[in-house]
Design a protein around this motif. Structure first.
Motif, PDB file in Angstrom:
ATOM      1  N   TYR A 261       0.764  -1.111   0.166  1.00 27.49           N
ATOM      2  CA  TYR A 261       0.037   0.053   0.128  1.00 27.49           C
ATOM      3  C   TYR A 261       0.793   1.257   0.069  1.00 27.49           C
ATOM      4  O   TYR A 261       0.546   2.196  -0.751  1.00 27.49           O
TER       5      TYR A 261
ATOM      6  N   LEU B 163       2.486   1.756  -3.494  1.00 28.97           N
ATOM      7  CA  LEU B 163       1.469   2.186  -4.531  1.00 28.97           C
ATOM      8  C   LEU B 163       1.142   3.443  -4.103  1.00 28.97           C
ATOM      9  O   LEU B 163       1.001   4.680  -5.144  1.00 28.97           O
ATOM     10  N   HIS B 164       0.968   4.052  -2.864  1.00 27.38           N
ATOM     11  CA  HIS B 164       0.639   5.309  -2.327  1.00 27.38           C
ATOM     12  C   HIS B 164       1.524   6.305  -3.074  1.00 27.38           C
ATOM     13  O   HIS B 164       1.443   7.248  -3.498  1.00 27.38           O
TER      14      HIS B 164
ATOM     15  N   ALA C 163       1.669   6.888  -6.744  1.00 29.59           N
ATOM     16  CA  ALA C 163       0.388   7.662  -7.107  1.00 29.59           C
ATOM     17  C   ALA C 163       0.796   8.952  -7.004  1.00 29.59           C
ATOM     18  O   ALA C 163       0.487   9.916  -7.672  1.00 29.59           O
ATOM     19  N   LEU C 164       1.302   9.519  -5.750  1.00 28.78           N
ATOM     20  CA  LEU C 164       1.452  10.944  -5.391  1.00 28.78           C
ATOM     21  C   LEU C 164       2.705  11.580  -6.442  1.00 28.78           C
ATOM     22  O   LEU C 164       2.471  12.412  -6.959  1.00 28.78           O
TER      23      LEU C 164
ATOM     24  N   GLY D  35       3.417  10.347  -9.430  1.00 29.19           N
ATOM     25  CA  GLY D  35       3.073  10.176 -10.734  1.00 29.19           C
ATOM     26  C   GLY D  35       2.088  11.583 -11.012  1.00 29.19           C
ATOM     27  O   GLY D  35       2.102  12.218 -12.068  1.00 29.19           O
ATOM     28  N   GLY D  36       1.313  11.780 -10.041  1.00 32.15           N
ATOM     29  CA  GLY D  36       0.202  12.845 -10.114  1.00 32.15           C
ATOM     30  C   GLY D  36       1.278  14.323 -10.342  1.00 32.15           C
ATOM     31  O   GLY D  36       0.747  15.087 -11.071  1.00 32.15           O
TER      32      GLY D  36
ATOM     33  N   ARG E  12       2.640  14.870 -14.084  1.00 31.01           N
ATOM     34  CA  ARG E  12       1.657  15.118 -15.255  1.00 31.01           C
ATOM     35  C   ARG E  12       2.071  16.074 -15.785  1.00 31.01           C
ATOM     36  O   ARG E  12       1.568  16.676 -17.028  1.00 31.01           O
TER      37      ARG E  12
ATOM     38  N   HIS F  76       8.653  11.508  -2.617  1.00 31.67           N
ATOM     39  CA  HIS F  76       7.914  10.312  -2.868  1.00 31.67           C
ATOM     40  C   HIS F  76       8.710   9.297  -3.607  1.00 31.67           C
ATOM     41  O   HIS F  76       8.641   7.916  -3.318  1.00 31.67           O
TER      42      HIS F  76
ATOM     43  N   TRP G 297       9.898   3.734 -15.143  1.00 35.76           N
ATOM     44  CA  TRP G 297       8.480   4.231 -14.614  1.00 35.76           C
ATOM     45  C   TRP G 297       8.240   5.750 -14.573  1.00 35.76           C
ATOM     46  O   TRP G 297       7.298   6.272 -15.355  1.00 35.76           O
TER      47      TRP G 297
ATOM     48  N   GLN H  14       5.450   7.903 -17.135  1.00 33.06           N
ATOM     49  CA  GLN H  14       4.569   8.875 -16.562  1.00 33.06           C
ATOM     50  C   GLN H  14       4.655  10.143 -17.458  1.00 33.06           C
ATOM     51  O   GLN H  14       3.791  10.896 -17.771  1.00 33.06           O
TER      52      GLN H  14
END
Length: 411
Positions: A45, A48-49, A52-53, A55-56, A59, A73, A187, A191
């Motif tokens: 978890y 992945l958390h 996700a942070l 990757g955001g 963007r 992160h 990765w 992204q």
């Protein structure tokens, strides 16, 4: 009961209550750990958390600001002392974590290795001996030992091109850190590819909006000016009024700021457009409006309604004889504002319409319809595209639905 016995009983009671309270807290802690799952599940978890942070943040592309926001992160994913992100030219975008005295040396070595465009390990190097008279630990040593940290580096690629370098700093970098850094760099590249796709999609829609404005102008301007000219000798006051309406309409259509407007503004532009078209069609063009006041302040994409009305006039009424009616409705349904534009014109084949909206048919005359559909899907998601009901000889009904509350969008 003697006083000593009473005090003893009270002490035993207090101790018993304390033990019960501690036991209760322990049970709650154990229960919360069970709810979080096993150690492996919690680690998954957290990974992945963090991903996700990060990757955001990326963007927006690989910039000093996005790199700084994502760095902590990314460092959590690698579990290293520090990480650095460099651009394609070796410029430092961000450094996050411990900053050893040899930071500059580490970065220079990373830039040299980065020119080979492949993952590599920078082995720790001996620290420089302290000079006589220098302050600091004897013989140049400090608490971290007599070697400077090493690092693992990996290029970040987008579509095969190197756009940056990921650097993971560690006292003893090994094959494990190198593999992890390489995978994380890969990765990051994916992204950034998504970010490029999003920017390309936005630019495409913006280009289509510009094309839409260019497509509207020749046809509409010619017909409007012809209609205005017909009133100059017979009704100069009407001609003057139409010139002013024409100026207001074109000023709105060709404005250069803002991707959004209010439904009220869009309807006001449609009113000017139809006033000019009625000067051309006269009583052949009938209009029915049903507008609920509570939706007038709803934010909608700029030029999202006028193309639908123009489509109704051009393809619904110009191709038929006699009177035609355009019906425009706007009302609230749940948390959405719903707008429909209907004509009783010639209609069209549903299969051809489907091909037009999918971009599989030339259909230059219907570019406005497809443009609006694309923009609605981009802004609000696939479930908010145009809904079109039509058949040959049965007219056309076009419906769009937008959320009434849009805090992210400003007029």
């Amino acid at each position: 009961m003697p006083d000593s016995a009473l005090l003893l009983a009270l002490a035993v009671g207090v101790v018993t209550l304390a033990i019960a309270a501690v036991a209760g807290v322990g049970v709650q802690i154990l229960r919360s750990f069970r709810e979080l799952g096993s150690d492996a599940e919690r680690a998954t978890y957290q990974t992945l958390h963090s991903a996700a942070l990060a990757g955001g943040q990326l963007r927006a592309g690989l910039t000093p600001d996005s790199a700084a926001r994502a760095a902590r992160h990314l460092r959590a994913l690698l579990g290293c002392e520090a990480i650095a992100l460099l651009d394609a030219d070796g410029g430092l975008l961000t450094w996050d974590g411990a900053e050893p005295p040899e930071r500059r040396e580490i970065l220079d070595r990373a830039r040299d290795d980065g020119r080979r465009h492949r993952p590599s390990l920078l082995k720790p190097t001996p620290r420089a001996r302290g000079r006589r008279g220098d302050r600091g630990p004897e013989h140049g040593k400090d608490r971290r030992g007599d070697t400077s940290p090493g690092a693992a580096t990996a290029p970040i690629r987008v579509d095969g091109d190197v756009v940056g370098l990921l650097l993971a700093v560690s006292p003893s970098p090994g094959a494990g850190l190198l593999r992890a850094t390489t995978e994380l760099a890969s990765w990051l590249g994916s992204q950034l590819e998504l970010a490029d796709l999003e920017r390309s999609r936005t630019m495409l829609v913006e280009a289509e909006l510009k094309a839409l404005r260019a497509q509207i102008s020749p046809h509409f301007i010619y017909n409007s000016l012809t209609a205005i000219a017909s009133f100059i000798n017979t009704d100069p006051a009407r001609a003057r009024e139409l010139v002013l309406e024409f100026a207001d309409f074109t000023r709105y259509s060709f404005r250069r700021h803002g991707d959004f407007t209010t439904l009220a503004e869009e309807l006001r532009s449609i009113d000017r457009y139809l006033l000019l078209e009625r000067a051309r069609f006269g009583e052949r063009l009938q209009l029915s409006l049903t507008i609920a006041p509570e939706v007038l302040s709803t934010i909608v994409p700029f030029l999202s309604l006028q193309p639908l009305v123009e489509n109704a006039v051009r393809h619904g009424l110009e191709s038929r004889a006699g009177t035609g009616t355009i019906t425009i409705k706007a009302y609230e349904e749940g948390g959405d504002a719903v707008v429909s534009v209907e004509d009783d014109g010639v209609g069209m084949d549903p299969e051809r319409l489907r091909a037009l909206l999918a971009g599989q048919d030339g259909g230059g005359n219907h570019v406005g319809l497809r443009n609006v559909d694309l923009r609605l899907r981009q802004v609000y998601g696939e479930g908010h595209g145009l809904v079109v009901e039509t058949a040959p000889g049965e007219g056309t009904l076009v419906t769009l639905r937008v959320p009434k509350s849009q805090p992210r969008h400003e007029v």
